[in-house]
Design a protein around this motif. Sequence first.
Motif, PDB file in Angstrom:
ATOM      1  N   SER A   1       0.850  -1.195   0.000  1.00 47.59           N
ATOM      2  CA  SER A   1       0.000   0.000   0.000  1.00 47.59           C
ATOM      3  C   SER A   1       0.884   1.243   0.000  1.00 47.59           C
ATOM      4  O   SER A   1       1.925   1.279   0.666  1.00 47.59           O
ATOM      5  CB  SER A   1      -0.904   0.007   1.238  1.00 47.59           C
ATOM      6  OG  SER A   1      -1.501   1.278   1.418  1.00 47.59           O
TER       7      SER A   1
ATOM      8  N   GLU B   1      -0.108   4.009   1.293  1.00 42.99           N
ATOM      9  CA  GLU B   1      -0.559   4.841   2.396  1.00 42.99           C
ATOM     10  C   GLU B   1      -0.197   4.289   3.768  1.00 42.99           C
ATOM     11  O   GLU B   1       0.008   5.061   4.714  1.00 42.99           O
ATOM     12  CB  GLU B   1      -2.082   4.999   2.318  1.00 42.99           C
ATOM     13  CG  GLU B   1      -2.550   5.622   1.004  1.00 42.99           C
ATOM     14  CD  GLU B   1      -4.061   5.574   0.879  1.00 42.99           C
ATOM     15  OE1 GLU B   1      -4.723   4.970   1.766  1.00 42.99           O
ATOM     16  OE2 GLU B   1      -4.579   6.121  -0.103  1.00 42.99           O
ATOM     17  N   ASN B   2      -0.096   2.966   3.899  1.00 40.05           N
ATOM     18  CA  ASN B   2       0.055   2.384   5.226  1.00 40.05           C
ATOM     19  C   ASN B   2       0.851   1.088   5.110  1.00 40.05           C
ATOM     20  O   ASN B   2       0.486   0.184   4.358  1.00 40.05           O
ATOM     21  CB  ASN B   2      -1.331   2.095   5.827  1.00 40.05           C
ATOM     22  CG  ASN B   2      -1.252   1.696   7.285  1.00 40.05           C
ATOM     23  OD1 ASN B   2      -0.253   1.146   7.747  1.00 40.05           O
ATOM     24  ND2 ASN B   2      -2.332   1.958   8.024  1.00 40.05           N
ATOM     25  N   CYS B   3       1.940   0.997   5.877  1.00 41.63           N
ATOM     26  CA  CYS B   3       2.809  -0.180   5.778  1.00 41.63           C
ATOM     27  C   CYS B   3       2.233  -1.386   6.499  1.00 41.63           C
ATOM     28  O   CYS B   3       2.751  -2.494   6.357  1.00 41.63           O
ATOM     29  CB  CYS B   3       4.183   0.144   6.345  1.00 41.63           C
ATOM     30  SG  CYS B   3       5.138   1.240   5.288  1.00 41.63           S
ATOM     31  N   ARG B   4       1.182  -1.191   7.285  1.00 39.93           N
ATOM     32  CA  ARG B   4       0.614  -2.339   7.977  1.00 39.93           C
ATOM     33  C   ARG B   4      -0.326  -3.122   7.070  1.00 39.93           C
ATOM     34  O   ARG B   4      -0.694  -4.249   7.380  1.00 39.93           O
ATOM     35  CB  ARG B   4      -0.149  -1.889   9.227  1.00 39.93           C
ATOM     36  CG  ARG B   4       0.750  -1.408  10.366  1.00 39.93           C
ATOM     37  CD  ARG B   4      -0.036  -1.358  11.656  1.00 39.93           C
ATOM     38  NE  ARG B   4      -0.558  -2.676  12.012  1.00 39.93           N
ATOM     39  CZ  ARG B   4      -1.499  -2.885  12.930  1.00 39.93           C
ATOM     40  NH1 ARG B   4      -2.033  -1.851  13.563  1.00 39.93           N
ATOM     41  NH2 ARG B   4      -1.936  -4.101  13.197  1.00 39.93           N
TER      42      ARG B   4
ATOM     43  N   ARG C   1      -4.016  -7.321   6.322  1.00 39.69           N
ATOM     44  CA  ARG C   1      -3.238  -6.623   7.348  1.00 39.69           C
ATOM     45  C   ARG C   1      -2.164  -7.559   7.907  1.00 39.69           C
ATOM     46  O   ARG C   1      -2.414  -8.742   8.101  1.00 39.69           O
ATOM     47  CB  ARG C   1      -4.147  -6.165   8.502  1.00 39.69           C
ATOM     48  CG  ARG C   1      -5.152  -5.116   8.118  1.00 39.69           C
ATOM     49  CD  ARG C   1      -5.987  -4.707   9.336  1.00 39.69           C
ATOM     50  NE  ARG C   1      -7.013  -3.754   8.948  1.00 39.69           N
ATOM     51  CZ  ARG C   1      -6.815  -2.435   8.843  1.00 39.69           C
ATOM     52  NH1 ARG C   1      -5.632  -1.935   9.135  1.00 39.69           N
ATOM     53  NH2 ARG C   1      -7.813  -1.634   8.483  1.00 39.69           N
TER      54      ARG C   1
ATOM     55  N   LEU D   1       5.316  -5.260   9.706  1.00 33.62           N
ATOM     56  CA  LEU D   1       4.972  -4.372   8.599  1.00 33.62           C
ATOM     57  C   LEU D   1       5.222  -5.098   7.291  1.00 33.62           C
ATOM     58  O   LEU D   1       5.999  -6.060   7.228  1.00 33.62           O
ATOM     59  CB  LEU D   1       5.813  -3.084   8.669  1.00 33.62           C
ATOM     60  CG  LEU D   1       5.672  -2.237   9.941  1.00 33.62           C
ATOM     61  CD1 LEU D   1       6.661  -1.085   9.924  1.00 33.62           C
ATOM     62  CD2 LEU D   1       4.245  -1.715  10.099  1.00 33.62           C
TER      63      LEU D   1
ATOM     64  N   ARG E   1       8.766  -5.103  12.547  1.00 35.32           N
ATOM     65  CA  ARG E   1       8.893  -3.649  12.364  1.00 35.32           C
ATOM     66  C   ARG E   1      10.301  -3.162  12.714  1.00 35.32           C
ATOM     67  O   ARG E   1      10.698  -2.059  12.351  1.00 35.32           O
ATOM     68  CB  ARG E   1       7.863  -2.927  13.239  1.00 35.32           C
ATOM     69  CG  ARG E   1       8.004  -3.228  14.708  1.00 35.32           C
ATOM     70  CD  ARG E   1       6.909  -2.586  15.533  1.00 35.32           C
ATOM     71  NE  ARG E   1       7.027  -1.115  15.483  1.00 35.32           N
ATOM     72  CZ  ARG E   1       6.281  -0.289  16.215  1.00 35.32           C
ATOM     73  NH1 ARG E   1       5.341  -0.798  17.013  1.00 35.32           N
ATOM     74  NH2 ARG E   1       6.433   1.004  16.149  1.00 35.32           N
TER      75      ARG E   1
ATOM     76  N   CYS F   1       9.503  -0.235   3.287  1.00 39.86           N
ATOM     77  CA  CYS F   1       8.089   0.081   3.422  1.00 39.86           C
ATOM     78  C   CYS F   1       7.555   0.693   2.132  1.00 39.86           C
ATOM     79  O   CYS F   1       8.233   1.482   1.473  1.00 39.86           O
ATOM     80  CB  CYS F   1       7.902   1.058   4.581  1.00 39.86           C
ATOM     81  SG  CYS F   1       6.173   1.369   5.003  1.00 39.86           S
TER      82      CYS F   1
END
Length: 477
Positions: free
Chosen positions: A26, A28-31, A45, A51, A62, A69
């Motif tokens: 993603s 927008e978000n590494c999770r 997720r 991550l 992480r 990322c």
Amino acid sequence: MFSFLPSVHTVNNEFVCPKQEGQFASEENCRIFYQCVGGHPYLQRCAEGSLYDGLTHECKSRFDENLRCGPQPEAPPPEEKVADPYAAVPCDPIQCTLPYCYCSEDGFDIPGGLNANQVPQMIMLTFDGAVNDLNFETYSNIFLSNRTNPNGCPIRGTFFVSHEYTNYHQVEDLYSRGHEIAVGSVSRRAGLEDEGEDSWIGEMVTMREILTKFAGVRTEDLKGQRGPHLKPGREAQYEVLSAYGFTWDSTINNPPTTRPVWPYSLEYKMPHECRAGSCPTRSFPGVWELPMNSHFKDTSFQGGFCPYLDQCNFSYQNEAEVLEWLILDFERHYTTNRAPYIMALTTNWFQTKVLEDALHAFIDHTMQYEDIYYVTMTEALQWVTTPQPLNELNRFQPWNCEQKFYPDPPCPKGESCKLGLLPLFDNSTSSRGGTRYMVTCKGCPNVYPWVWDATGLGQDKDTYVLNPNSQRDPITV
């Protein structure tokens, strides 16, 4: 790899699958990341504490310092390996015919299609390294006048001479008595197998020129070479062999096999394993390999063999036991396909009296046979290229000592030259500087001859003459 949670829901946002199938980071978000199935994205997720790595496409801790990322540029696809147009192909016995070419599928076949009982068992005594006062008399005592072949000719050996500490008066004496002189490199240094043609020319062609200049060995008689420490130099060594008019090499070792392999030409792929990892893979027409078949010392473990005899461990064995082993090892050749038996030796063998005495006893043991011949490496190759049955050997000219050319003996006493070592064209020399002594009948040079300075002038880098049939340009400074 850290686990991730099952799919939570389908995605209604604007994420577009780059491919129909696969996992994607993603922006927008590494999770979170997206799993695409049939071109439709599903949001996923990573587990708590992890991550998504956009390079390896997996969830990682992480705290991983190498974690990338977000989306990462794709690695370019691996380049397709282009086939080498000069690569050697498997043996083709229809195309490969004597006297110019010889090969067989496994290396075991006897040249000329002869039966083993028609073949002379050749033994080659070879000696690697410098020739000097430490070994000259020891070597000379092997070749006694009463040790002769069945045709009445004296037994002879091949000396792979390296330069440093060699007495060229003694080399000239060996040459005048009918022994073969071959090239064993200038410095005999380790690591040459990983270097290019320039280094091989500097070591091997320079050594040939030194032997001609200071021991009076005719260039046309210097037909063969052996690389330092039995480490073949990949394509570079054999390009040099071909380009500078050498006929044969004896660097490659054949690991333990039930039967020994015969010499072969290098037009075709080698018929045996290369454990050195640096054997040539290309085709080299006109170049022959006289492989060193391993001697068996202990077949119970992988390392229980030795190319050089003095690499075998004979600790705590007496002369009779060493002799028994030599005979058993020899019979693996004599009782099977009678491939040449190379007894490769260095000065180390003669540091132990038990081993020296056992060698003499072995030679005397073989003198009772009417089908065993001690020959030089080139004489063995002459038989391989033009096989003759035992009952016709008396007419085989290359082995007739009465028809051979013997050079004049050297001067009564060579001149001892005290010289400085100035390796002007060799950055790999570890022992730069200092004094070296060299004995020769040909006059003292200005400096100690070294890589690319065969005459010892200590001035310009040598230019060596190529084989007239080579298509290469001469290599110079």
